[in-house]
Write a protein that holds these residues in place. Structure first.
Motif, mmCIF file in Angstrom:
data_model
loop_
_atom_site.group_PDB
_atom_site.id
_atom_site.type_symbol
_atom_site.label_atom_id
_atom_site.label_comp_id
_atom_site.label_asym_id
_atom_site.label_seq_id
_atom_site.Cartn_x
_atom_site.Cartn_y
_atom_site.Cartn_z
ATOM 1 N N THR A 29 0.823 -1.211 0.000
ATOM 2 C CA THR A 29 0.000 0.000 0.000
ATOM 3 C C THR A 29 0.860 1.264 0.000
ATOM 4 N N ARG A 30 0.257 2.377 -0.472
ATOM 5 C CA ARG A 30 0.948 3.670 -0.443
ATOM 6 C C ARG A 30 1.171 4.134 0.992
ATOM 7 N N LYS A 31 0.135 3.989 1.832
ATOM 8 C CA LYS A 31 0.246 4.337 3.250
ATOM 9 C C LYS A 31 0.360 3.031 4.026
ATOM 10 N N ALA A 51 -6.469 -1.927 7.147
ATOM 11 C CA ALA A 51 -6.587 -0.817 8.096
ATOM 12 C C ALA A 51 -5.249 -0.109 8.263
ATOM 13 N N GLN A 52 -5.263 1.204 8.209
ATOM 14 C CA GLN A 52 -4.051 2.005 8.389
ATOM 15 C C GLN A 52 -3.843 2.263 9.880
ATOM 16 N N ILE A 53 -3.413 1.229 10.577
ATOM 17 C CA ILE A 53 -3.320 1.276 12.040
ATOM 18 C C ILE A 53 -1.917 0.937 12.538
ATOM 19 N N THR A 54 -0.908 1.118 11.688
ATOM 20 C CA THR A 54 0.449 0.679 12.028
ATOM 21 C C THR A 54 1.122 1.518 13.109
ATOM 22 N N VAL A 55 0.662 2.733 13.348
ATOM 23 C CA VAL A 55 1.310 3.599 14.344
ATOM 24 C C VAL A 55 1.092 3.072 15.756
ATOM 25 N N HIS A 56 -0.129 2.681 16.077
ATOM 26 C CA HIS A 56 -0.459 2.290 17.451
ATOM 27 C C HIS A 56 -0.524 0.785 17.709
ATOM 28 N N TYR A 57 -0.474 -0.047 16.650
ATOM 29 C CA TYR A 57 -0.718 -1.476 16.840
ATOM 30 C C TYR A 57 0.344 -2.341 16.166
ATOM 31 N N ALA A 58 0.891 -3.275 16.949
ATOM 32 C CA ALA A 58 1.770 -4.313 16.406
ATOM 33 C C ALA A 58 0.891 -5.492 16.002
ATOM 34 N N LEU A 59 1.325 -6.241 15.006
ATOM 35 C CA LEU A 59 0.528 -7.361 14.502
ATOM 36 C C LEU A 59 0.065 -8.286 15.623
ATOM 37 N N GLU A 60 0.988 -8.688 16.476
ATOM 38 C CA GLU A 60 0.659 -9.663 17.523
ATOM 39 C C GLU A 60 -0.321 -9.115 18.563
ATOM 40 N N ILE A 78 -7.890 -2.874 -2.842
ATOM 41 C CA ILE A 78 -6.756 -2.065 -2.397
ATOM 42 C C ILE A 78 -5.504 -2.800 -2.854
ATOM 43 N N GLY A 79 -4.972 -2.391 -3.989
ATOM 44 C CA GLY A 79 -3.852 -3.119 -4.583
ATOM 45 C C GLY A 79 -4.274 -4.551 -4.863
ATOM 46 N N PRO A 80 -3.498 -5.525 -4.405
ATOM 47 C CA PRO A 80 -3.838 -6.925 -4.663
ATOM 48 C C PRO A 80 -4.847 -7.515 -3.665
#
Length: 113
Positions: A29-31, A51-60, A78-80
């Motif tokens: 993704t772009r973002k 979801a664009q939630i990478t700032v506050h959340y780690a995958l686990e 959204i892309g592929p």
């Protein structure tokens, strides 16, 4: 503030509770975003969301978290990846997304009233 709507308008938006069962990186993704698989219970089943939630959340940290999602929007490519649900959240003071959730556990698939 947005234009006033009626209760009938609100009822048309199908907001349900679900539990995140899978979370994976989405580098295409772009973002920065995360691919989610959310269990919305037996009636709706498993649905995918980006979801664009990478700032506050780690995958686990996302697995097992209950989130709110709009389940009656049309899927979005959204892309592929085909996102089937709009996962709901709010922007913090810096524009990063904080997921909307519930205070206590609720059975998956329950509709927001």
């Amino acid at each position: 503030m947005a234009e006033e709507i009626t209760y009938v308008d609100f009822e048309r938006v199908d907001i349900r509770i679900g539990t995140i069962v899978e979370a994976s990186a989405f580098p295409e993704t772009r973002k920065p975003a995360i691919k989610l698989v959310i269990d919305f219970g037996p009636e709706i089943g498993l649905k995918k969301s980006s979801a664009q939630i990478t700032v506050h959340y780690a995958l686990e940290s996302l697995i097992g978290r209950q989130v709110l999602g709009v389940v009656n929007f049309p899927p979005r490519q959204i892309g592929p990846f085909r996102s089937e649900v709009l996962t709901l959240g709010f922007e913090d003071e810096n524009g990063a997304i904080v997921l909307a959730g519930v205070e206590r556990p609720v059975p998956n698939g329950r509709k927001m009233m």
